[in-house]
Structure formats: structure tokens, C-alpha cells
Design a protein around this motif. Structure first.
Motif, PDB file in Angstrom:
ATOM      1  N   GLU A 158       5.102   9.404   2.781  1.00 50.23           N
ATOM      2  CA  GLU A 158       5.488   8.126   3.393  1.00 50.23           C
ATOM      3  C   GLU A 158       4.249   7.293   3.728  1.00 50.23           C
ATOM      4  N   ARG A 159       3.216   7.961   4.247  1.00 52.98           N
ATOM      5  CA  ARG A 159       1.979   7.249   4.578  1.00 52.98           C
ATOM      6  C   ARG A 159       1.351   6.656   3.314  1.00 52.98           C
ATOM      7  N   ALA A 160       1.356   7.411   2.232  1.00 52.73           N
ATOM      8  CA  ALA A 160       0.800   6.920   0.969  1.00 52.73           C
ATOM      9  C   ALA A 160       1.607   5.734   0.450  1.00 52.73           C
ATOM     10  N   MET A 161       2.927   5.799   0.612  1.00 52.88           N
ATOM     11  CA  MET A 161       3.773   4.690   0.170  1.00 52.88           C
ATOM     12  C   MET A 161       3.453   3.418   0.957  1.00 52.88           C
ATOM     13  N   TRP A 162       3.344   3.547   2.285  1.00 50.05           N
ATOM     14  CA  TRP A 162       3.073   2.366   3.103  1.00 50.05           C
ATOM     15  C   TRP A 162       1.636   1.865   2.907  1.00 50.05           C
ATOM     16  N   ASP A 163       0.696   2.782   2.673  1.00 52.00           N
ATOM     17  CA  ASP A 163      -0.692   2.369   2.476  1.00 52.00           C
ATOM     18  C   ASP A 163      -0.906   1.642   1.154  1.00 52.00           C
ATOM     19  N   SER A 164      -0.092   1.941   0.175  1.00 51.04           N
ATOM     20  CA  SER A 164      -0.267   1.325  -1.139  1.00 51.04           C
ATOM     21  C   SER A 164       0.687   0.159  -1.375  1.00 51.04           C
ATOM     22  N   MET A 165       1.421  -0.233  -0.357  1.00 45.57           N
ATOM     23  CA  MET A 165       2.389  -1.312  -0.505  1.00 45.57           C
ATOM     24  C   MET A 165       1.655  -2.655  -0.592  1.00 45.57           C
ATOM     25  N   ALA A 166       2.071  -3.441  -1.523  1.00 46.56           N
ATOM     26  CA  ALA A 166       1.481  -4.787  -1.695  1.00 46.56           C
ATOM     27  C   ALA A 166       2.377  -5.812  -0.996  1.00 46.56           C
ATOM     28  N   VAL A 167       1.749  -6.649  -0.198  1.00 48.55           N
ATOM     29  CA  VAL A 167       2.479  -7.678   0.523  1.00 48.55           C
ATOM     30  C   VAL A 167       2.218  -9.021  -0.157  1.00 48.55           C
ATOM     31  N   GLU A 168       3.281  -9.716  -0.457  1.00 49.72           N
ATOM     32  CA  GLU A 168       3.154 -11.009  -1.096  1.00 49.72           C
ATOM     33  C   GLU A 168       3.675 -12.082  -0.144  1.00 49.72           C
ATOM     34  N   ARG A 169       2.956 -13.177  -0.095  1.00 50.88           N
ATOM     35  CA  ARG A 169       3.392 -14.295   0.743  1.00 50.88           C
ATOM     36  C   ARG A 169       4.418 -15.126   0.005  1.00 50.88           C
TER      37      ARG A 169
END
Length: 130
Positions: free
Chosen positions: A117-128
């Protein structure tokens, strides 16, 4: 559908739930195998055999309650001494099947889920939004 985790894959839960007759037929064979493995004769539980070099296992060992951690170290040291002497414990000191419960595997699986779960959240890309 296999039930699995960081410690391997198991058909046992699936068989127990959906095909209990096959599970009941294989259970004596599993007991014979566990007795033949010899870890109980050395005073060890099955989870004492998990290799400690993995990071998730190290984290799980650190999460063990104090008493369980102490008991684990005692069993390991006694097992090493028995192995070096090429002897088994007396039959009264063997680990009984009802005492050989999984105490570390659930914690290792929890640690692996947290790491995933930590790896998933750490690698998540946020787009504006534009």
C-alpha cells in the motif's frame, strides 16, 4: 483461486471451504509430513523456520509481543544446540501439533500489505485539473 501471500500459496483454505472431503482426506498426510519434518522434535514451531533475512520478516519480528519474542529466541537457541549435538529433545518436550500455531505469518502478511500500500501511494501520480 489460490490463497496466497508473501509466504507462499495455499490451497488449504479453498479446499476447506469448498471441498471439505478432500481437505479431510489430505489432513492426515499433512500431519505425517509435519511430524517427519523434524522441527517439532527440536522444540521449534513452523514459523520459527521462516528465513529472517527478508525485510518484511524483520519488521514482523520487531512487532512480536515481548513474551512471544523471548520464547522464539529460546526455541531457536535450544534448536541450534540440539542440532549441533545431533539429538532430539525428550518426547515430553516436543512441540505438540496444537501448540504449533502460526504466530509470525499473519504479522508478515500484514507488513507485506502495508508495504504494498505504501508503494502504491508513493508512486501515485497526481494530475492537476485544467
Amino acid at each position: 483461486m489460490l490463497i496466497g501471500g508473501p509466504l507462499g500459496w495455499s490451497l488449504a483454505p479453498l479446499l476447506k471451504q469448498h471441498i471439505p472431503s478432500v481437505y479431510n482426506a489430505l489432513k492426515p498426510i499433512a500431519s505425517i509430513y509435519a511430524n517427519a519434518a523434524g522441527h517439532r522434535k527440536m522444540g521449534l514451531r513452523y514459523d520459527d523456520l521462516i528465513i529472517e533475512e527478508r525485510e518484511d520478516v524483520q519488521k514482523a519480528i520487531n512487532r512480536l509481543p515481548t513474551r512471544e519474542s523471548y520464547d522464539r529466541v529460546f526455541r531457536m537457541r535450544r534448536g541450534i544446540l540440539q542440532s549441533a549435538a545431533h539429538k532430539h529433545l525428550s518426547k515430553e518436550e516436543w512441540v505438540k501439533p496444537e501448540e504449533d500455531v502460526r504466530y509470525l505469518a499473519p504479522i508478515v502478511e500484514q507488513v507485506a500489505k502495508e508495504d504494498a500500500e505504501r508503494a502504491m501511494w508513493d508512486s501515485m501520480a497526481v494530475e492537476r485539473k485544467k
